[in-house]
Design an enzyme around this catalytic site. Structure first.
Site, PDB file in Angstrom:
ATOM      1  N   VAL A 308      -2.278  26.580  33.983  1.00 21.35           N
ATOM      2  CA  VAL A 308      -3.270  25.539  33.708  1.00 21.35           C
ATOM      3  C   VAL A 308      -2.751  24.213  34.248  1.00 21.35           C
ATOM      4  CG1 VAL A 308      -4.603  24.352  31.931  1.00 21.35           C
ATOM      5  CG2 VAL A 308      -4.018  26.757  31.625  1.00 21.35           C
ATOM      6  N   ASP A 417      -6.276  37.092  20.232  1.00 21.51           N
ATOM      7  CA  ASP A 417      -5.000  36.497  20.628  1.00 21.51           C
ATOM      8  C   ASP A 417      -4.827  35.111  20.007  1.00 21.51           C
ATOM      9  OD1 ASP A 417      -2.533  36.553  21.867  1.00 21.51           O
ATOM     10  OD2 ASP A 417      -3.273  35.770  23.777  1.00 21.51           O
TER      11      ASP A 417
END
Length: 580
Positions: A308, A417
């Site tokens: 990212v 998650d």
């Protein structure tokens, strides 16, 4: 997205010259008032992402100027037949409600995904000649796929996945030359997958979960059995006549198409893409420049399937760009899942997709930029300490997002998650749940799913997930409980002090009865603090709640609604006794 609550005020109906009413992504409840039908000039109504229930007012059928109606992600239960009087409506989004289900001649997009439709797809759908996007996934639709869908000549995207559709895939769909995306996975379809027209470009993901389909080897389905016919002189004669005639006909069609193209057939205009697709697509070059060539200085973090980067797009807006590492085979699937999930999910505590960039060798999502980074980063920072209120508010935000995923749809969505690195914090330290690359909708008749690959993060995954691959909303609750412990102990479940049978959960369980001071982050509690007793009590309640989230039996864990209720009570009690 202003966190408004209560009901839609009936006084809005007095604004008779109003053309745009945007109330999306709030906490509005109750029914949609009939008074909105007095807004005769209304062009667009967006009340998606709230908690509205009951009926869509029948008088909406009189709003003849209405072109865009977005009511997705609510708790609506019925559509009036008068809605089909809106012959000029362009965008209709009723996805993710609890709906129980002509004339819409210029409709461009229909999104009725994630409802409870159990009927057949009407053959009259072929009359929607301008339709470009049809989303009916995650319902209980039965019967066959109508041949008339092949008449939707402008169709670009068709999603009928996760229903109970049977029969064959109509050969008429080969005519849809603009069709870029089709998903009929996880139905009960059978027979040969068409192999002409747009079907030359589709992959196995479009058809998986239909055991009786057959076709080309590249689709990873069995080959179709070929039938051997004994030809007679009569058949030979027919072939001798029909084949030349069909050849002549095809040549005539090709000549016609070539002449038509020379006249200048307009190309599809990406600017007209509905907002359920991305508002604007970015090119690789734009992403490259916005991230300074994917510079290490712009790198925010790395995950299982990519990296990212912080980026600044041309209008000066700061965004986050999630670039998927396509060396990992599952990165393709992760990109598709995350796109599909986040574009439908709308909640103030869930990260929003701004746009995307996708080609054969590059895939990226453009997301809201969160200046404070992840909860993990803030929790373990040496320069910054989260106080007890900040930590509690963050966990309430995460629990609210979880409640929305588990109960805000007719089909629960499992994140799969949950962990601190997937909780991002904005300017105001409001938490946003991110990374939906492994998320899964849970069909109503199932209490859990079983998957062969265990992909969740060690330390946070529920024991039944690690042992048997069993995925359920209870598994998310377990992960939340571990994250709640970590947030208030400032110890990772993978900390070196935890080995063998000693886990973070067992450590908290063993020491909590002795003293909360043994386990709480020392930055939160000090005996010199005048509010030591109140804060200690609050933290003790939080740890007890975390233990209820992480009991061994999935069925005995509390649910996300109860978690939110209990955390709010803990915060109210703390606010009454402690001044910030």
């Amino acid at each position: 997205g202003n966190n408004l609550n209560g009901s839609i005020p009936i006084a809005v109906g007095k604004l008779q010259k109003l053309q745009l009413l945007s109330l999306e992504d709030n906490q509005l409840e109750g029914s949609i008032p009939d008074d909105l039908c007095r807004l005769a000039a209304l062009f667009e109504l967006d009340s998606g992402g709230n908690k509205l229930d009951g009926f869509v007012p029948a008088c909406f059928g009189n709003l003849t100027n209405l072109r865009n109606l977005y009511l997705g992600s609510n708790k609506l239960t019925s559509i009036p037949s008068t809605l089909w009087n809106l012959k000029d409506i362009l965008y209709l989004d009723l996805s993710s409600n609890f709906l129980l289900i002509g004339n819409l001649k210029v409709l461009v997009q229909v999104d009725l995904s994630m409802n409870n439709f159990s009927d057949v797809i009407p053959t009259t759908i072929g009359g929607l000649k301008d339709l470009q996007y049809l989303f009916l996934e995650y319902n209980r639709l039965q019967g066959s796929i109508p041949d008339s869908i092949g008449d939707l000549i402008n169709l670009k995207s068709l999603n009928l996945s996760n229903n109970n559709l049977s029969g064959t895939i109509p050969i008429s769909l080969e005519k849809l030359l603009d069709l870029k995306d089709i998903n009929v996975s996880f139905n009960k379809l059978e027979g040969e997958i068409p192999n002409k027209g747009p079907f030359r470009n589709f992959s196995t993901e479009s058809f998986e979960g239909n055991e009786l389909l057959c076709g080309m080897p590249n689709l990873q389905v069995p080959p179709c059995r070929t039938r051997i016919h004994h030809t007679s002189r009569k058949n030979d004669l027919l072939i001798g006549i029909v084949l030349p005639l069909s050849t002549i006909f095809m040549m005539a069609v090709i000549l016609f198409i070539l002449r038509y193209r020379k006249r200048g057939k307009p190309l599809p205009n990406d600017a007209n893409m509905p907002r359920i697709s991305n508002q604007r697509r970015f090119t690789y070059l734009e992403i490259f420049q916005a991230t300074n060539g994917f510079s290490e200085n712009n790198l925010i973090g790395r995950g299982g399937f990519g990296s990212v980067y912080k980026a600044r797009i041309q209008d000066g807006m700061e965004v986050a760009v999630k670039v998927f590492d396509l060396q990992y085979g599952r990165a393709f699937k992760s990109f598709d899942i995350e796109c599909d999930m986040i574009k439908r999910i709308r909640h103030r505590n869930i990260i929003k997709i701004i746009s995307s960039c996708s080609s054969d060798d590059f895939k990226a999502l453009v997301l809201e930029y969160m200046p404070h980074g992840s909860l993990e980063k803030c929790l373990y920072s040496s320069n910054y300490i989260l106080d007890i209120f900040q930590r509690l508010n963050i966990m309430i935000d995460v629990a609210s997002a979880l409640e929305y995923l588990h109960f805000g749809y007719s089909v629960p969505i499992i994140h799969c998650d949950l962990k601190p690195s997937n909780v991002l914090l904005d300017d105001n330290m409001v938490a946003h749940l991110s990374d939906f690359g492994m998320a899964k909708p849970l069909l109503k008749e199932d209490q859990s799913l079983t998957q062969t690959q265990t992909l969740a993060t060690i330390g946070y995954m529920a024991p039944e997930y690690g042992r048997e691959g069993q995925v359920s909303t209870n598994g998310d609750v377990y992960s939340f409980g571990i994250m709640l412990m970590e947030t208030f102990t400032r110890k990772k479940p993978t900390d070196e002090i935890f080995f063998g049978d000693m886990t973070l959960k067992h450590w908290v369980n063993d020491l909590l009865p002795i003293s909360v001071m043994e386990i709480v982050d020392a930055n939160l509690l000090s005996q010199k603090d005048e509010h030591f007793t109140t804060k200690g009590q609050c933290v003790s309640f939080i740890f007890n709640l975390a233990m209820k989230c992480t009991v061994e039996s999935p069925e005995q864990r509390i649910n996300a609604k109860e978690i939110v209720t209990r955390l709010l009570k803990i915060r109210d009690s703390l606010l009454k006794n402690v001044k910030r």
